[in-house]
Design a protein around this motif. Sequence first.
Motif, short mmCIF file in Angstrom:
data_model
loop_
_atom_site.label_atom_id
_atom_site.label_comp_id
_atom_site.label_asym_id
_atom_site.label_seq_id
_atom_site.Cartn_x
_atom_site.Cartn_y
_atom_site.Cartn_z
N ASP A 1 12.52 52.92 -108.13
CA ASP A 1 11.37 51.89 -108.32
C ASP A 1 10.04 52.61 -109.16
OD1 ASP A 1 9.51 53.76 -106.44
OD2 ASP A 1 9.74 52.31 -104.92
N ASP A 2 9.05 51.75 -108.95
CA ASP A 2 7.88 52.18 -110.08
C ASP A 2 7.47 53.66 -109.84
OD1 ASP A 2 8.22 49.81 -111.32
OD2 ASP A 2 6.33 48.96 -110.32
N GLU A 3 7.86 54.06 -108.84
CA GLU A 3 7.27 55.62 -108.26
C GLU A 3 8.48 56.56 -108.60
OE1 GLU A 3 4.27 56.11 -105.28
OE2 GLU A 3 4.66 53.86 -104.81
N GLY A 4 9.49 56.17 -108.88
CA GLY A 4 10.68 56.94 -109.14
C GLY A 4 11.72 56.75 -108.20
N MET A 5 12.51 57.89 -107.75
CA MET A 5 13.51 57.92 -106.79
C MET A 5 12.90 57.54 -105.59
SD MET A 5 16.18 61.14 -105.96
CE MET A 5 17.31 60.74 -107.18
N THR A 6 13.46 56.67 -104.50
CA THR A 6 13.05 56.18 -103.52
C THR A 6 13.37 57.28 -102.37
OG1 THR A 6 14.93 54.75 -102.96
CG2 THR A 6 13.08 53.87 -104.30
N VAL A 7 12.60 57.19 -101.40
CA VAL A 7 12.52 57.93 -100.01
C VAL A 7 13.87 57.65 -99.30
CG1 VAL A 7 11.61 58.83 -97.91
CG2 VAL A 7 10.27 58.90 -100.17
N ASP A 8 13.98 56.45 -98.89
CA ASP A 8 14.98 55.85 -98.36
C ASP A 8 16.36 56.18 -98.80
OD1 ASP A 8 13.39 55.07 -96.29
OD2 ASP A 8 13.30 52.86 -96.49
N GLY A 9 16.46 56.10 -100.28
CA GLY A 9 17.81 56.21 -101.01
C GLY A 9 18.15 57.31 -100.95
N LEU A 10 17.31 58.67 -101.15
CA LEU A 10 17.59 59.65 -101.10
C LEU A 10 17.95 60.16 -99.66
CD1 LEU A 10 17.78 62.59 -102.44
CD2 LEU A 10 15.46 63.24 -101.70
N ILE B 1 25.38 59.74 -115.89
CA ILE B 1 26.72 59.23 -115.63
C ILE B 1 28.10 59.56 -116.08
CG2 ILE B 1 27.86 56.84 -115.43
CD1 ILE B 1 25.18 55.58 -115.83
N HIS B 2 28.01 59.88 -117.37
CA HIS B 2 29.29 60.63 -118.05
C HIS B 2 29.43 61.86 -117.50
CE1 HIS B 2 27.82 57.85 -121.83
NE2 HIS B 2 28.45 57.24 -120.89
N THR B 3 28.49 62.77 -117.20
CA THR B 3 28.77 64.10 -117.03
C THR B 3 29.30 64.23 -115.52
OG1 THR B 3 26.77 64.78 -118.11
CG2 THR B 3 27.71 66.05 -116.15
N VAL B 4 28.93 63.25 -114.81
CA VAL B 4 29.57 63.27 -113.44
C VAL B 4 31.02 62.71 -113.28
CG1 VAL B 4 29.18 62.01 -110.98
CG2 VAL B 4 27.32 62.99 -112.12
N ARG B 5 31.13 61.44 -114.01
CA ARG B 5 32.29 61.05 -114.13
C ARG B 5 33.42 61.73 -114.61
NH1 ARG B 5 32.51 55.48 -117.43
NH2 ARG B 5 31.24 54.82 -115.69
N VAL B 6 33.06 62.35 -115.72
CA VAL B 6 34.17 63.22 -116.40
C VAL B 6 34.52 64.32 -115.57
CG1 VAL B 6 34.68 64.71 -118.42
CG2 VAL B 6 33.72 62.51 -118.73
N ALA B 7 33.63 65.05 -114.83
CA ALA B 7 34.12 66.12 -113.90
C ALA B 7 34.47 65.70 -112.76
CB ALA B 7 32.67 66.95 -113.66
N GLY B 8 34.80 64.42 -112.45
CA GLY B 8 35.38 63.90 -111.01
C GLY B 8 34.54 64.06 -109.90
N TYR B 9 33.20 64.34 -110.03
CA TYR B 9 32.40 64.00 -108.85
C TYR B 9 32.07 62.76 -108.49
CZ TYR B 9 31.26 68.92 -111.08
OH TYR B 9 31.42 69.97 -111.59
N ARG B 10 31.85 62.74 -107.25
CA ARG B 10 31.46 61.18 -106.79
C ARG B 10 29.94 60.76 -106.94
NH1 ARG B 10 30.69 60.11 -101.23
NH2 ARG B 10 31.63 62.13 -100.82
N PRO B 11 29.68 59.88 -107.60
CA PRO B 11 28.40 59.58 -107.67
C PRO B 11 27.67 58.69 -106.58
CG PRO B 11 29.48 58.12 -109.24
CD PRO B 11 30.55 59.12 -108.66
N VAL B 12 26.61 59.08 -106.00
CA VAL B 12 26.01 58.37 -105.07
C VAL B 12 24.52 57.82 -105.34
CG1 VAL B 12 25.14 58.51 -102.69
CG2 VAL B 12 27.11 59.64 -103.29
N PRO B 13 24.47 56.37 -105.58
CA PRO B 13 23.35 55.86 -106.26
C PRO B 13 21.93 56.04 -105.32
CG PRO B 13 24.76 54.06 -105.51
CD PRO B 13 25.60 55.39 -105.43
N VAL B 14 21.03 56.32 -105.92
CA VAL B 14 19.49 56.21 -105.37
C VAL B 14 18.66 55.27 -106.06
CG1 VAL B 14 17.82 57.90 -104.57
CG2 VAL B 14 20.01 58.76 -104.35
N PRO B 15 18.27 54.41 -105.47
CA PRO B 15 17.37 53.23 -106.23
C PRO B 15 16.15 54.05 -106.76
CG PRO B 15 18.29 52.29 -104.05
CD PRO B 15 18.47 53.49 -104.06
#
Length: 445
Positions: free
Chosen positions: A199-208, A183-197
Amino acid sequence: MIVEIEGSSAAEIAESLRTLIERGALRPGDALPPVRALAEQLGVNRNTAVSAYRQLTNAGVVVTLGRGGTRVAGASPVAQEGFAADTALRDLGTGNPDASYIPDPSDALASIARRPVLYGEPVIDPGLEQAAHAWMSADLPSGTPMRITVTSGAADAVERLLAQALTRDDAVALEDPCFLTSIHTVRVAGYRPVPVPVDDEGMTVDGLRAALEQGVRAVICTPRAQNPTGASLSAERASDLRAVLADHPYVLVIEDDHYSLLSQQPHHSLIGREHRRWALVRSVSKFLGPDMCLAVTASDPETADRLAMRLTPGTTWVSHLLQRLVHALATDPAVLAGIRGAGEHYAARNRAFADLLRAEGITTSPGDGLNVWVPLGAPARAVSEQLMRRGWLVRPGDEFALGDRAPSDRLRLTVHDLDDADLAKLASDIGAAVRTVRAQQRLAG
């Protein structure tokens, strides 16, 4: 105030506001003009003003408060990993490994004294490079062209990997909830974070898939022991993620396998055989200690060249003494056996805690990693306040959240160094705190 802001592009407007803030013309808490008013004043499209404010928000310069508008951010403390300063409470938010399971480097230190390394020599110690190549290639598709780079820790690697590929306001897909350093790395560099939910198996397919549709130029994923949730990619989930990424081969995929040798789960990669821009990063800090600021990165050759170029203006190389020490420890059978024992210890303590919570009516998965992600069924901050009265300092899940959403009902707890009595007391206190908060909610409702 409006007439002082200048610029016809988002970057120019953001820079004008930065200058006003740096010179004290705008102070923490001051309100900025509404987007529509600013756009009309400067004669620009509304989206240009929105983009300027977004750049400043991502960099932490301003904060958006919904109907409260956009205001200059104050110097509020930012959540960090590690021990909390100045507290008499038992700190369960550290995210630290157990010091008693960190290998003693004394014998290895005595074996690494060699001639000094001078300018112009290879930046990677040959022994470490050979061992790292074998370690990393074992978890990548067979025959994948790759190069090894050594940096001062995983955070250093990720920051430089993003910098060689992105410019300010580019979009980056991050797991949600997310590792604090990402979070800090992306924020300080001025990039735009896009959240990907997650779940119990990791990063979700629909989110990616949704993040890629928003034009992200990089994806940061934790394949095992995701922090804070403890989730690890399953083989099926990794396969599905690779299928989604197959249509985006030039999106930079950064796999942060921070838990590596300690993990109780197999490594399933989302880096496909045909993917063109990728990096697998493994730090040694979790199993050799946080003071061992070294990470090994395997990446495609072009990314490796660019990453090496990002190192040349600054550190240039990581100390060869540190490289040799890491190599000596990570190839010592006794040390490796101790690391396996540490991983089993963390997993066993987390399972024991999950069992104690179940007796309090709180069901959680122990996951993998140094922490336990606990669902409460009640607001986490209210529960954390109750726990403070009982002598515990905990981390509410809000600190790991991306974007605007309801307050978290989760706690991230580091409990592996508690003895059986303290573990039982903590579980009992959490159960009591949750019941108290729920009773208060019923009275207020």
